[in-house]
Enzyme design. Structure first.
Site, short mmCIF file in Angstrom:
data_model
loop_
_atom_site.label_atom_id
_atom_site.label_comp_id
_atom_site.label_asym_id
_atom_site.label_seq_id
_atom_site.Cartn_x
_atom_site.Cartn_y
_atom_site.Cartn_z
N CYS A 1 -1.36 -2.73 14.88
CA CYS A 1 -1.12 -2.40 13.47
C CYS A 1 -1.50 -3.54 12.55
CB CYS A 1 0.35 -2.04 13.28
SG CYS A 1 0.78 -1.60 11.58
N GLU B 1 0.83 -1.20 0.00
CA GLU B 1 0.00 0.00 0.00
C GLU B 1 0.86 1.25 0.00
OE1 GLU B 1 -2.37 -0.24 3.48
OE2 GLU B 1 -3.37 -2.10 2.88
N CYS C 1 5.19 -6.80 7.69
CA CYS C 1 6.10 -6.24 8.68
C CYS C 1 6.39 -7.28 9.75
CB CYS C 1 5.49 -4.99 9.33
SG CYS C 1 6.61 -4.14 10.48
N CYS D 1 3.05 8.66 1.43
CA CYS D 1 3.48 7.67 2.42
C CYS D 1 3.70 6.36 1.69
CB CYS D 1 2.41 7.52 3.50
SG CYS D 1 2.80 6.30 4.77
N CYS E 1 3.77 -4.93 15.95
CA CYS E 1 3.08 -3.97 16.81
C CYS E 1 1.62 -4.40 16.98
CB CYS E 1 3.17 -2.56 16.23
SG CYS E 1 4.86 -1.93 16.15
N CYS F 1 -2.02 1.65 7.96
CA CYS F 1 -1.11 0.73 7.29
C CYS F 1 -1.65 -0.69 7.28
CB CYS F 1 0.25 0.73 7.99
SG CYS F 1 1.09 2.31 7.90
#
Length: 365
Positions: A138, A110, A131, A124, A135, A354
């Site tokens: 997220c 994205e 990832c 962005c 986190c 995100c």
């Protein structure tokens, strides 16, 4: 200009080049000159090729009409300019626009365009597919990390987003706050940013580029050693190790003391004030006591605290804090002497947080 030039030449259902093709922008300008020299061609052709990519947004090598036809053919055999297709394009009333891009291997990432005011056009972009930081709040890390993006794939996001601009608009800022941990892919990110800042590339000032990290001390110090002059934003999200270990698992390998020491070193070496990102999670890290402990943690540092009310992700237990709780949190930070910016959320209706759009589309396939 760029939108009309490129998108009109593309078939949105087909990748523009075979998946095995090397991305042209994976080469530095010097490497491209070396490729040309191996074929007995003059180095100035590299600048011509660069102008076609960055200034004219060429859809393919055949469009580069001031290059010899034989060179255009050799380039087409070895490289691709465009390796993604737009799998989804979401627009919000506030001017935010998010692209879901499908890469040549079928993975998806994205990137987002934010229209902040009459002049600022911030993009962005992502640095990884998924990832590994994990986190807790997220969407990017829910399915782990698949791979690093190449330099070309990072720059291509910037070019794709530039295509969305209207006549008279131009890119002004870049933030590396998309999918992935930028400092975990630094070897590919740094050449991408060189192309972004080069007058022969996108021409964006290094002072208008922000790299966001969960706080990886060694790469942070490497950035300081290189004196890159980029802004550094550390995703803090908690005022102590106990809470941060829960919210940002990568903290268990470092701890806040090491992260803050690396941030202090970055400021001392570069003169660039570090920003600390703090996502407010209702009843988790948004109490007045959390705010007071954050003041104690950061007091005396020449830092900016970006307070960001949580953008809710379906399937996760976290909630957006109330306006009253947000206002009280900010008030305590300001009374404690910290520089604070309340970052208003954009693109709520287009899954702008995100990883949300990617995950939604991947799970529906």
């Amino acid at each position: 200009m760029f939108r009309r030039t490129v998108l009109a030449c593309e078939d949105p259902n087909v990748l523009s080049q075979p998946p095995t093709m090397r991305h042209l922008l994976d080469l530095t300008p010097e490497q491209l000159k070396g490729w040309l020299a191996e074929r007995g061609l003059p180095g100035y052709r590299a600048a011509q090729i660069g102008r076609w990519v960055f200034a004219r947004a060429a859809a393919d090598f055949e469009a580069m009409t001031d290059l010899p036809k034989s060179l255009r053919g050799q380039l087409a055999e070895d490289f691709a300019i465009w390796t993604t297709r737009v799998a989804a394009d979401r627009k919000a009333d506030d001017g935010a626009e998010k692209l879901l891009l499908e890469l040549s291997d079928g993975e998806r990432i994205e990137c987002v365009l934010l229209r902040d005011d009459r002049e600022h056009r911030t993009i962005c972009v992502s640095t990884q597919v998924g990832c590994a930081m994990g986190c807790a709040f997220c969407a990017s890390g829910l399915d782990g990390v698949e791979r690093n993006l190449s330099t070309g794939e990072i720059v291509e996001q910037m070019l794709r987003l530039r295509q969305l601009l209207d006549e008279g608009e131009r890119l002004t800022h870049v933030v590396l706050m998309g999918m992935g941990e930028p400092l975990a892919n630094l070897d590919r990110l740094l050449p991408a940013l060189e192309l972004a800042t080069s007058p022969d590339g996108l021409g964006i000032s290094a002072r208008r580029i922000t790299i966001s990290t969960v706080g990886l001390p060694r790469p942070m110090r490497r950035l300081a050693d290189l004196d890159c002059r980029y802004h550094l934003a550390v995703s803090l999200h908690a005022p102590d190790d106990a809470l941060r270990n829960r919210l940002v698992p990568a903290n268990r390998q470092t701890g806040l003391a090491q992260v803050l020491a690396a941030a202090d070193d970055y400021f001392e070496r570069t003169g660039r004030r570090v920003t600390f990102e703090y996502v407010l999670l209702a009843d988790t890290n948004d109490s007045p006591e959390h705010a007071r402990r954050l003041v104690a943690l950061l007091k005396g540092r020449p830092a900016l605290v970006n307070v960001i009310p949580y953008n809710r992700v379906p399937g996760l237990p976290f909630r957006t804090p109330s306006r009253a709780a947000t206002a009280r949190f900010v008030e305590i930070l300001e009374q404690g002497g910290l520089s604070v910016k309340l970052r208003f959320r954009k693109g709520d209706r287009i899954d702008a947080a995100c990883g949300q759009l990617r995950r939604q589309r991947d799970h529906s396939r």
